[in-house]
Each structure stands twice: as structure tokens, then as C-alpha cells.
Write a protein that holds these residues in place. Structure first.
Motif, PDB file in Angstrom:
ATOM      1  N   GLU A 104     -11.630   3.721  -9.078  1.00 39.85           N
ATOM      2  CA  GLU A 104     -10.572   4.188  -8.178  1.00 39.85           C
ATOM      3  C   GLU A 104     -11.157   4.684  -6.860  1.00 39.85           C
ATOM      4  O   GLU A 104     -10.586   4.450  -5.789  1.00 39.85           O
ATOM      5  CB  GLU A 104      -9.763   5.309  -8.835  1.00 39.85           C
ATOM      6  CG  GLU A 104      -8.614   5.816  -7.972  1.00 39.85           C
ATOM      7  CD  GLU A 104      -7.831   6.923  -8.643  1.00 39.85           C
ATOM      8  OE1 GLU A 104      -8.062   8.101  -8.300  1.00 39.85           O
ATOM      9  OE2 GLU A 104      -7.007   6.606  -9.520  1.00 39.85           O
ATOM     10  N   VAL A 108      -9.560   2.831  -3.477  1.00 37.48           N
ATOM     11  CA  VAL A 108      -8.667   3.522  -2.534  1.00 37.48           C
ATOM     12  C   VAL A 108      -8.999   3.164  -1.084  1.00 37.48           C
ATOM     13  O   VAL A 108      -8.110   2.765  -0.319  1.00 37.48           O
ATOM     14  CB  VAL A 108      -8.699   5.047  -2.772  1.00 37.48           C
ATOM     15  CG1 VAL A 108      -8.072   5.798  -1.592  1.00 37.48           C
ATOM     16  CG2 VAL A 108      -7.935   5.372  -4.058  1.00 37.48           C
ATOM     17  N   SER A 119      -1.698   6.726   2.919  1.00 37.20           N
ATOM     18  CA  SER A 119      -2.431   7.951   2.611  1.00 37.20           C
ATOM     19  C   SER A 119      -3.287   7.747   1.367  1.00 37.20           C
ATOM     20  O   SER A 119      -3.061   6.816   0.571  1.00 37.20           O
ATOM     21  CB  SER A 119      -1.466   9.111   2.369  1.00 37.20           C
ATOM     22  OG  SER A 119      -0.753   8.913   1.150  1.00 37.20           O
ATOM     23  N   LYS A 120      -4.269   8.603   1.204  1.00 37.43           N
ATOM     24  CA  LYS A 120      -5.145   8.534   0.040  1.00 37.43           C
ATOM     25  C   LYS A 120      -4.335   8.692  -1.243  1.00 37.43           C
ATOM     26  O   LYS A 120      -4.542   7.959  -2.214  1.00 37.43           O
ATOM     27  CB  LYS A 120      -6.210   9.620   0.135  1.00 37.43           C
ATOM     28  CG  LYS A 120      -7.184   9.680  -1.031  1.00 37.43           C
ATOM     29  CD  LYS A 120      -8.266  10.709  -0.760  1.00 37.43           C
ATOM     30  CE  LYS A 120      -9.279  10.801  -1.910  1.00 37.43           C
ATOM     31  NZ  LYS A 120      -8.681  11.409  -3.114  1.00 37.43           N
ATOM     32  N   HIS A 121      -3.406   9.614  -1.255  1.00 35.16           N
ATOM     33  CA  HIS A 121      -2.612   9.859  -2.466  1.00 35.16           C
ATOM     34  C   HIS A 121      -1.745   8.644  -2.806  1.00 35.16           C
ATOM     35  O   HIS A 121      -1.598   8.277  -3.984  1.00 35.16           O
ATOM     36  CB  HIS A 121      -1.732  11.100  -2.274  1.00 35.16           C
ATOM     37  CG  HIS A 121      -0.953  11.456  -3.498  1.00 35.16           C
ATOM     38  ND1 HIS A 121       0.324  10.985  -3.739  1.00 35.16           N
ATOM     39  CD2 HIS A 121      -1.280  12.234  -4.576  1.00 35.16           C
ATOM     40  CE1 HIS A 121       0.764  11.465  -4.894  1.00 35.16           C
ATOM     41  NE2 HIS A 121      -0.191  12.208  -5.425  1.00 35.16           N
ATOM     42  N   THR A 122      -1.173   8.000  -1.792  1.00 37.81           N
ATOM     43  CA  THR A 122      -0.331   6.831  -2.042  1.00 37.81           C
ATOM     44  C   THR A 122      -1.164   5.665  -2.556  1.00 37.81           C
ATOM     45  O   THR A 122      -0.737   4.923  -3.441  1.00 37.81           O
ATOM     46  CB  THR A 122       0.422   6.421  -0.765  1.00 37.81           C
ATOM     47  OG1 THR A 122       1.186   7.535  -0.285  1.00 37.81           O
ATOM     48  CG2 THR A 122       1.373   5.273  -1.032  1.00 37.81           C
ATOM     49  N   GLU A 162      -3.892   5.982  -4.294  1.00 37.70           N
ATOM     50  CA  GLU A 162      -4.203   6.341  -5.682  1.00 37.70           C
ATOM     51  C   GLU A 162      -3.016   6.031  -6.593  1.00 37.70           C
ATOM     52  O   GLU A 162      -3.202   5.611  -7.747  1.00 37.70           O
ATOM     53  CB  GLU A 162      -4.561   7.822  -5.764  1.00 37.70           C
ATOM     54  CG  GLU A 162      -5.889   8.165  -5.112  1.00 37.70           C
ATOM     55  CD  GLU A 162      -6.129   9.660  -5.010  1.00 37.70           C
ATOM     56  OE1 GLU A 162      -7.281  10.065  -4.790  1.00 37.70           O
ATOM     57  OE2 GLU A 162      -5.158  10.447  -5.152  1.00 37.70           O
ATOM     58  N   LEU A 163      -1.809   6.202  -6.081  1.00 35.29           N
ATOM     59  CA  LEU A 163      -0.610   5.893  -6.863  1.00 35.29           C
ATOM     60  C   LEU A 163      -0.551   4.398  -7.172  1.00 35.29           C
ATOM     61  O   LEU A 163      -0.190   4.001  -8.291  1.00 35.29           O
ATOM     62  CB  LEU A 163       0.640   6.334  -6.094  1.00 35.29           C
ATOM     63  CG  LEU A 163       1.990   6.012  -6.760  1.00 35.29           C
ATOM     64  CD1 LEU A 163       2.118   6.726  -8.107  1.00 35.29           C
ATOM     65  CD2 LEU A 163       3.151   6.406  -5.827  1.00 35.29           C
ATOM     66  N   SER A 210      -2.923   3.680  -9.962  1.00 36.70           N
ATOM     67  CA  SER A 210      -2.437   4.210 -11.238  1.00 36.70           C
ATOM     68  C   SER A 210      -1.328   3.337 -11.827  1.00 36.70           C
ATOM     69  O   SER A 210      -1.204   3.226 -13.045  1.00 36.70           O
ATOM     70  CB  SER A 210      -1.934   5.647 -11.062  1.00 36.70           C
ATOM     71  OG  SER A 210      -0.742   5.682 -10.296  1.00 36.70           O
ATOM     72  N   THR A 243       4.675   4.119   2.087  1.00 32.43           N
ATOM     73  CA  THR A 243       4.947   5.415   1.478  1.00 32.43           C
ATOM     74  C   THR A 243       4.962   5.339  -0.051  1.00 32.43           C
ATOM     75  O   THR A 243       4.985   4.255  -0.638  1.00 32.43           O
ATOM     76  CB  THR A 243       6.310   5.938   1.948  1.00 32.43           C
ATOM     77  OG1 THR A 243       7.351   5.067   1.418  1.00 32.43           O
ATOM     78  CG2 THR A 243       6.400   5.949   3.469  1.00 32.43           C
ATOM     79  N   GLU A 244       4.982   6.513  -0.675  1.00 30.82           N
ATOM     80  CA  GLU A 244       5.085   6.572  -2.129  1.00 30.82           C
ATOM     81  C   GLU A 244       6.382   5.939  -2.608  1.00 30.82           C
ATOM     82  O   GLU A 244       6.428   5.302  -3.666  1.00 30.82           O
ATOM     83  CB  GLU A 244       4.996   8.025  -2.595  1.00 30.82           C
ATOM     84  CG  GLU A 244       3.640   8.665  -2.351  1.00 30.82           C
ATOM     85  CD  GLU A 244       3.598  10.103  -2.843  1.00 30.82           C
ATOM     86  OE1 GLU A 244       4.300  10.402  -3.832  1.00 30.82           O
ATOM     87  OE2 GLU A 244       2.881  10.921  -2.247  1.00 30.82           O
TER      88      GLU A 244
END
Length: 226
Positions: A134, A138, A153-156, A158-159, A162, A189-190
Motif C-alpha cells: 500500500e 498510494v 488525497s493520500k487517504h482517498t 488508501e481507500l 482497501s 474524492t472519497e
């Protein structure tokens, strides 16, 4: 021996290359980069392709011992030969090739005890294409999307990993769908990911995804991996 990334960067390529591993996207990506570096598009006189375990060693030997026409390199690309899982005479064949001949093997499976494997390990470059983590995927996702004017974004990112998993072919398929879905909008976006990306539990690839995978196979340099 330098890694394949270092060789591609400085242009000093080993004459014998072996690409293999479970990450088919990377095998294909490196294969295409080597083709770009070692041949001219449309030059069928100096680039030859063989596939399958029953390919003609005699024909390859004849081609490999022929000097290139009006170029400084001759490329031989061999895919899925099974030559790294059985005894062959390829070592003796490769040893006789002139310095202008470059050979690239792209294999699904190999045996590291194989004589040909050990010979290329000593005289060429071997690249094992494993599934990326991961942490590696990313930034790759961000680079892939940036080619199409997208930001994430980094979080998106990562989503996405996942939900989709670690296979880069599947990830690139979902990224292509996101690119189409977001249209002219820059940010991914998420909410877009929740709407578009298949869950990791889905084992069947739909028709749209298969089309995207075929497109991936034809592209020569989708995104830098490292």
C-alpha cells in the motif's frame, strides 16, 4: 548489476533481461519500456517476437546471430517460453550472439535452480515483479491520475487500495473508471471512490474492466512505478 530502473534511466541496458512475477502489470510495463529503448516502432527487420514453449530455437538462433540492418541493436522478445522451468540449450545459443543482439524474456513462472536462470543472473538482469505494498501503491495512484489532470488525497488513494486490492491491473481499471466518471473535475474524492470502485470481495471482472485492461496492455508507459 544495476537494477532495471537504473539501467533504463542511464540507458546502459544489459543484453539479456528476464522479467517475471505475479504482478503482470509491472512485467508488461517493463517489457514495453525495454521495447521502446531497444527498438524503433515499425522496424520489423530488427525486432522479433516469440511466444509459447514450442517457439523455434533454431529460428531465434538464426535471427540472433544476424547483425541489425541500419540500426545498432537487434531485439528478440520471448514470452511464456517455459524455458526457465526445464532443461534447454538456450545458454549455448545466447552465448554465441553478437553484442548487437538483445534478448528479453517475459515469463509467468520460473525455477531459480534452472541453468538458464543462473546464467542470466550472472550475465544479464533479472527483475522479479512482485505485488506492491500500500505504501508503494498510494503514490503510484497519485502519479497515474496526475497524467490525466487529476488530484487525489493520500487517504482517498488508501481507500481505493482497501476496496480494490493490490493488483495493479485491477487498480488501473478502477482508476480509468474514476477518470471517466469525474470528467472535467480535477479532484477525485472519497464519494467518487465509494460510487465507482468495486469492492475487493468482487472476484469477477466486468466487461468495462476487461476493456480497460486491454487498453493498459497496449500502453507503453502509463505511469512510473518507482
Amino acid at each position: 548489476m544495476l537494477t532495471i530502473d537504473a539501467q533504463l534511466k542511464n540507458g546502459d541496458l544489459s543484453r539479456f533481461q528476464l522479467l517475471y512475477g505475479e504482478e503482470a502489470y509491472l512485467v508488461r510495463n517493463y517489457k514495453n519500456k525495454l521495447k521502446q529503448a531497444l527498438s524503433v516502432p515499425g522496424d520489423d527487420m530488427n525486432a522479433s517476437y516469440f511466444e509459447g514453449e514450442k517457439f523455434s530455437v533454431e529460428e531465434m538462433q538464426s535471427i540472433g546471430n544476424t547483425l541489425p540492418f541500419f540500426q545498432d541493436k537487434r531485439l528478440i522478445l520471448i514470452e511464456n517460453s517455459q524455458a526457465f522451468k526445464k532443461a534447454t540449450d538456450l545458454v549455448e545459443v545466447l552465448e554465441q550472439f553478437p553484442e548487437t543482439t538483445f534478448v528479453v524474456f517475459a515469463e509467468k513462472q520460473i525455477d531459480k535452480r534452472n541453468r538458464l536462470y543462473k546464467w542470466i543472473q550472472k550475465n544479464g538482469c533479472i527483475t522479479e515483479c512482485t505485488l506492491r505494498s500500500e505504501v508503494e501503491l498510494v503514490p503510484w495512484i497519485a502519479r497515474y491520475l496526475s497524467q490525466y489532470g487529476k488530484k487525489i488525497s493520500k487517504h482517498t488513494a488508501e481507500l481505493i487500495v482497501s476496496r480494490v486490492g493490490f493488483q495493479m491491473d485491477l487498480l488501473s481499471c478502477e482508476l480509468d473508471k474514476l477518470i471517466g466518471y469525474t470528467g472535467e473535475r480535477e479532484a477525485v474524492t472519497e464519494e467518487d471512490v465509494e460510487m465507482i470502485c468495486s469492492g475487493a470481495e468482487r472476484l469477477v471482472i466486468n466487461v468495462d474492466c476487461l476493456d480497460a485492461l486491454r487498453d493498459c496492455a497496449e500502453r507503453t508507459d502509463l505511469a512510473r512505478v518507482c
